[in-house]
Design a protein around this motif. Sequence first.
Motif, PDB file in Angstrom:
ATOM      1  N   GLY A   1     -24.165  -9.583 -34.646  1.00 33.36           N
ATOM      2  CA  GLY A   1     -25.558  -9.275 -34.325  1.00 33.36           C
ATOM      3  C   GLY A   1     -25.743  -8.965 -32.850  1.00 33.36           C
ATOM      4  O   GLY A   1     -26.437  -8.012 -32.483  1.00 33.36           O
ATOM      5  N   ARG A   2     -25.101  -9.750 -31.991  1.00 29.05           N
ATOM      6  CA  ARG A   2     -25.181  -9.497 -30.538  1.00 29.05           C
ATOM      7  C   ARG A   2     -24.589  -8.129 -30.200  1.00 29.05           C
ATOM      8  O   ARG A   2     -25.164  -7.386 -29.399  1.00 29.05           O
TER       9      ARG A   2
ATOM     10  N   ASP B   1     -28.437 -17.279 -37.775  1.00 30.16           N
ATOM     11  CA  ASP B   1     -27.464 -17.289 -38.868  1.00 30.16           C
ATOM     12  C   ASP B   1     -26.585 -18.528 -38.733  1.00 30.16           C
ATOM     13  O   ASP B   1     -26.364 -19.036 -37.627  1.00 30.16           O
TER      14      ASP B   1
ATOM     15  N   TYR C   1     -26.393  -4.488 -39.653  1.00 27.08           N
ATOM     16  CA  TYR C   1     -27.359  -4.797 -38.596  1.00 27.08           C
ATOM     17  C   TYR C   1     -28.257  -3.613 -38.273  1.00 27.08           C
ATOM     18  O   TYR C   1     -29.322  -3.787 -37.677  1.00 27.08           O
TER      19      TYR C   1
ATOM     20  N   SER D   1     -29.246 -13.344 -30.800  1.00 29.84           N
ATOM     21  CA  SER D   1     -28.726 -14.092 -31.944  1.00 29.84           C
ATOM     22  C   SER D   1     -28.595 -15.568 -31.619  1.00 29.84           C
ATOM     23  O   SER D   1     -28.185 -15.928 -30.521  1.00 29.84           O
TER      24      SER D   1
ATOM     25  N   PHE E   1     -32.153 -12.980 -34.288  1.00 27.69           N
ATOM     26  CA  PHE E   1     -31.367 -13.150 -35.503  1.00 27.69           C
ATOM     27  C   PHE E   1     -30.808 -14.566 -35.527  1.00 27.69           C
ATOM     28  O   PHE E   1     -30.139 -14.989 -34.583  1.00 27.69           O
TER      29      PHE E   1
ATOM     30  N   LYS F   1     -23.114  -8.589 -43.993  1.00 27.90           N
ATOM     31  CA  LYS F   1     -22.793  -9.126 -42.670  1.00 27.90           C
ATOM     32  C   LYS F   1     -21.334  -9.570 -42.729  1.00 27.90           C
ATOM     33  O   LYS F   1     -20.898 -10.033 -43.782  1.00 27.90           O
TER      34      LYS F   1
ATOM     35  N   LEU G   1     -28.876  -7.390 -31.100  1.00 33.98           N
ATOM     36  CA  LEU G   1     -29.854  -8.402 -31.503  1.00 33.98           C
ATOM     37  C   LEU G   1     -29.640  -9.692 -30.730  1.00 33.98           C
ATOM     38  O   LEU G   1     -28.506 -10.153 -30.596  1.00 33.98           O
TER      39      LEU G   1
ATOM     40  N   LYS H   1     -34.820  -4.061 -34.247  1.00 38.40           N
ATOM     41  CA  LYS H   1     -34.264  -4.290 -32.906  1.00 38.40           C
ATOM     42  C   LYS H   1     -35.429  -4.578 -31.961  1.00 38.40           C
ATOM     43  O   LYS H   1     -36.578  -4.551 -32.347  1.00 38.40           O
TER      44      LYS H   1
ATOM     45  N   ASN I   1     -21.230 -13.802 -37.763  1.00 40.67           N
ATOM     46  CA  ASN I   1     -22.402 -12.962 -37.996  1.00 40.67           C
ATOM     47  C   ASN I   1     -23.268 -12.866 -36.749  1.00 40.67           C
ATOM     48  O   ASN I   1     -23.826 -11.808 -36.452  1.00 40.67           O
ATOM     49  N   CYS I   2     -23.397 -13.968 -36.021  1.00 43.43           N
ATOM     50  CA  CYS I   2     -24.168 -13.961 -34.771  1.00 43.43           C
ATOM     51  C   CYS I   2     -23.514 -13.064 -33.727  1.00 43.43           C
ATOM     52  O   CYS I   2     -24.191 -12.297 -33.038  1.00 43.43           O
TER      53      CYS I   2
END
Length: 140
Positions: free
Chosen positions: A97-98, A88, A76, A104, A86, A70, A102, A81, A93-94
């Motif tokens: 992820g978005r 974190d 990811y 997040s 997610f 990450k 994801l 999915k 990292n969030c």
Amino acid sequence: VYDSVDTTILRADPLLHRQLESLQRTGGIQWWLASNSPRHFVDRVLTALGVSPSLFRIVCPSRANQWVNKPDAAYYELLPKGNACFFDDSLANCEAGRRAGLASVHVAQADDVMTLVAHELEVVPSSWKLPKIDYMLEKG
């Protein structure tokens, strides 16, 4: 370097283990754990916390995934999915992820992770229904 980390400072949390196990059993939740740490270290930390690594599908950098970490977008792709969220402690990292699709949630240091999880899942853990003295005994 990971072998020299002292995990004895971590306290086992039997209530956390029971909450995770209960949500998995009764809510059909599949727990995934995404870490940039090596698998053997993740297992050591979970064990020190009194949480069984077998409760999780664990994604770590490895030879099989070209040691991706990450917030690399390729990391990811290893995660589920759709009906997933997610969590974190890293905002970067969030955000990654978005971008990967994801939902997040950024976990700040002072946050109670299980409270955030319960909010996202829209559930009330059974431990929250206990009288305070029983909760404290369960918490250890």
